[in-house]
Design a protein around this motif. Structure first.
Motif, short mmCIF file in Angstrom:
data_model
loop_
_atom_site.label_atom_id
_atom_site.label_comp_id
_atom_site.label_asym_id
_atom_site.label_seq_id
_atom_site.Cartn_x
_atom_site.Cartn_y
_atom_site.Cartn_z
N HIS A 115 0.82 -1.21 0.00
CA HIS A 115 0.00 0.00 0.00
C HIS A 115 0.85 1.27 0.00
CE1 HIS A 115 -3.05 -2.97 1.47
NE2 HIS A 115 -3.73 -2.35 0.53
N LEU A 116 2.13 1.14 0.33
CA LEU A 116 3.05 2.27 0.22
C LEU A 116 3.63 2.41 -1.18
CD1 LEU A 116 5.08 2.00 3.55
CD2 LEU A 116 3.29 3.67 3.00
N LEU A 117 3.75 1.28 -1.89
CA LEU A 117 4.44 1.28 -3.18
C LEU A 117 3.51 1.32 -4.39
CD1 LEU A 117 7.23 -1.34 -2.45
CD2 LEU A 117 7.59 1.06 -3.05
N TYR A 118 2.28 0.85 -4.25
CA TYR A 118 1.42 0.67 -5.42
C TYR A 118 0.03 1.25 -5.19
CZ TYR A 118 5.05 -2.80 -6.26
OH TYR A 118 6.25 -3.41 -6.42
N ASN A 119 -0.55 1.73 -6.27
CA ASN A 119 -1.97 2.09 -6.25
C ASN A 119 -2.74 1.04 -7.04
OD1 ASN A 119 -1.92 2.79 -9.05
ND2 ASN A 119 -1.25 4.86 -8.55
N ARG A 120 -4.04 1.24 -7.21
CA ARG A 120 -4.88 0.19 -7.79
C ARG A 120 -4.59 -0.07 -9.26
NH1 ARG A 120 -10.95 2.87 -7.50
NH2 ARG A 120 -10.71 4.45 -9.12
N ASN A 121 -3.85 0.82 -9.93
CA ASN A 121 -3.47 0.54 -11.30
C ASN A 121 -2.62 -0.72 -11.41
OD1 ASN A 121 -4.76 2.82 -12.28
ND2 ASN A 121 -2.93 4.10 -12.24
N ALA A 122 -1.88 -1.04 -10.35
CA ALA A 122 -1.02 -2.22 -10.38
C ALA A 122 -1.81 -3.51 -10.59
CB ALA A 122 -0.22 -2.32 -9.08
N LEU A 123 -3.08 -3.49 -10.24
CA LEU A 123 -3.91 -4.67 -10.41
C LEU A 123 -4.22 -4.98 -11.87
CD1 LEU A 123 -6.45 -3.92 -7.55
CD2 LEU A 123 -5.00 -5.96 -7.66
N PHE A 124 -4.03 -3.98 -12.75
CA PHE A 124 -4.53 -4.13 -14.12
C PHE A 124 -3.50 -3.83 -15.20
CE2 PHE A 124 -7.93 -2.47 -11.32
CZ PHE A 124 -8.72 -3.61 -11.25
N GLN A 125 -2.24 -3.66 -14.83
CA GLN A 125 -1.21 -3.32 -15.81
C GLN A 125 -0.91 -4.52 -16.69
OE1 GLN A 125 2.05 -1.76 -13.53
NE2 GLN A 125 1.12 0.26 -13.30
N GLY A 126 -1.25 -4.40 -17.98
CA GLY A 126 -1.01 -5.48 -18.93
C GLY A 126 -1.95 -6.65 -18.78
N GLY A 127 -3.00 -6.49 -18.02
CA GLY A 127 -3.94 -7.58 -17.75
C GLY A 127 -4.19 -7.69 -16.26
N LEU A 128 -5.02 -8.62 -15.87
CA LEU A 128 -5.36 -8.78 -14.45
C LEU A 128 -4.17 -9.38 -13.71
CD1 LEU A 128 -7.64 -8.44 -12.41
CD2 LEU A 128 -8.35 -10.78 -12.92
N ARG A 129 -3.72 -8.73 -12.65
CA ARG A 129 -2.51 -9.13 -11.92
C ARG A 129 -2.89 -9.65 -10.53
NH1 ARG A 129 1.75 -6.28 -14.30
NH2 ARG A 129 3.14 -7.67 -13.16
N PRO A 130 -3.19 -10.93 -10.39
CA PRO A 130 -3.73 -11.45 -9.13
C PRO A 130 -2.77 -11.38 -7.95
CG PRO A 130 -3.18 -13.25 -10.62
CD PRO A 130 -3.07 -11.99 -11.41
N HIS A 131 -1.47 -11.30 -8.22
CA HIS A 131 -0.52 -11.30 -7.11
C HIS A 131 -0.38 -9.92 -6.47
CE1 HIS A 131 0.42 -15.43 -7.91
NE2 HIS A 131 0.53 -15.13 -9.19
N TRP A 132 -1.09 -8.93 -7.01
CA TRP A 132 -1.22 -7.63 -6.35
C TRP A 132 -2.57 -7.49 -5.64
CZ3 TRP A 132 2.47 -8.02 -10.02
CH2 TRP A 132 3.62 -7.24 -9.88
N TYR A 133 -3.38 -8.55 -5.69
CA TYR A 133 -4.71 -8.50 -5.08
C TYR A 133 -4.62 -8.87 -3.60
CZ TYR A 133 -9.42 -9.97 -3.80
OH TYR A 133 -10.62 -10.14 -3.16
N CYS A 134 -5.06 -7.96 -2.76
CA CYS A 134 -5.10 -8.19 -1.32
C CYS A 134 -6.35 -7.49 -0.78
CB CYS A 134 -3.85 -7.64 -0.64
SG CYS A 134 -3.56 -5.87 -0.90
#
Length: 350
Positions: free
Chosen positions: A205-224
């Motif tokens: 939560h310090l390094l990423y915003n919600r865009n990280a979930l969708f960069q280049g497709g759905l990114r499940p390892h950023w889902y928490c």
């Protein structure tokens, strides 16, 4: 000139999931390598609801570490899982044990293994909360409402209004940790709340915003859960973590799930960061020019809130690239660490 080495008191992790069995055996050394102590979450299956179960779980953690001939000195700080039926007498027993250091509130259905959680804290928990206030045993809250009518991105802010504010009015001396805060509203509340209130903040939560979930497709390892939020919230968390307020401290919420369980059609919530936690935090703090504030956040504020002494020994990070593996072994499977395949500018050297 850029700092080439960073030496701080050995930190603690005030929120971690170690699981049990073969998964515990796979992950516990990662936490013990960087942290002297850790608040261990009780959401096993079945959950850790009694002092006897917490003592037994602590023994399994220590046995798992010893079985690996680990060179690390590590103390797990145990927690109880609060339910609608937790008796007040259990709080006195927990405090007297010297093993249990907090009680965890999971609103029923809020996250992984939370189905046994509390349905209405102020309705069912009065006697227990009174006992916790009396015995100075902190309440750790997963701060989200589970009302299906509330948008998933708003559930933390609504929790403040519906739960935190009434809780503080009824139990003004109760120690409360608002865990893994994710919003500007959460940071502002903790910063200005009356009474003994604190918060943990995760590296994601310090390094990423919600865009990280969708960069280049759905990114499940950023889902928490709580889910990543907008950039304005990330910036607010960075400001809080790097401030001079003692109310904010390190809690990774590192949560191991096997690769397939994250990547399936209904994947699990949780990011795995125990492998490289301090490197992640150092990267976040350096991004706003506040490396000098990392020791307070990681090593001093948490012990002060919990009434413990800071660790006497020190650890060192050096400026050297850390290539994050694409996957790590987890029991007989694999786990994907947060930001797998990327590189960080800091390396933990012990």
């Amino acid at each position: 000139m850029a700092t080439e080495q960073l030496r701080i008191r050995r930190p603690d992790d005030w929120h971690v999931h170690l699981r049990d069995g073969s998964v515990l055996a796979s992950v516990v050394a990662h936490t013990a390598r960087q942290f002297a102590r850790a608040i261990v979450m009780p959401n096993l299956t079945p959950p850790v609801t009694t002092t006897e179960q917490a003592v037994a779980y602590r023994s399994r953690i220590m046995s798992a570490l010893a079985a690996q001939d680990s060179p690390y000195t590590f103390t797990p700080l145990m927690t109880l899982y609060l339910t609608d039926n937790t008796p007040a007498s259990e709080i006195e027993k927990a405090k007297a044990s010297g093993v249990v250091h907090a009680v965890k509130l999971y609103p029923a259905g809020a996250t992984t293994n939370s189905d046994a959680g509390v349905t209405d804290l102020l309705k069912y928990g009065g006697a227990v909360l009174e006992a916790m206030q009396k015995h100075e045993l902190p309440l750790l809250v997963h701060g989200e409402v589970t009302d299906p009518d509330v948008d998933v991105f708003d559930r933390e802010a609504v929790f403040i209004d519906r739960v935190m504010l009434p809780l503080r009015r009824q139990f003004p001396e109760l120690k409360v940790v608002f865990e893994h805060i994710t919003t500007k509203e959460g940071a502002d509340y903790v910063m200005h709340a009356e009474g003994p209130v604190a918060a943990t903040i995760t590296p994601q939560h310090l390094l990423y915003n919600r865009n990280a979930l969708f960069q280049g497709g759905l990114r499940p390892h950023w889902y928490c859960l709580p889910i990543l939020k907008r950039e304005v919230h990330r910036q607010a968390l960075l400001a809080a973590a790097t401030s001079d307020s003692p109310r904010f401290f390190l809690g990774t919420d590192s949560a191991p799930h096997v690769k397939g369980q994250k990547e399936k059609d209904c994947g699990c919530a949780g990011c795995y960061s125990a492998f490289h936690a301090l490197e992640l935090y150092a990267t976040a703090f350096e991004s706003v020019g506040k490396l000098d504030r990392l020791e307070a956040f990681a090593s001093l504020n948490g012990p002060a809130f919990y009434g413990l002494e800071p660790n006497a020994e020190h650890v060192t990070l050096e400026r050297a690239p850390l290539a994050i593996p694409q996957a790590l072994a987890l029991a007989n499977d694999q786990i994907v660490p947060l930001a797998a395949g990327e590189s960080l500018p800091w390396r933990f050297v012990g």
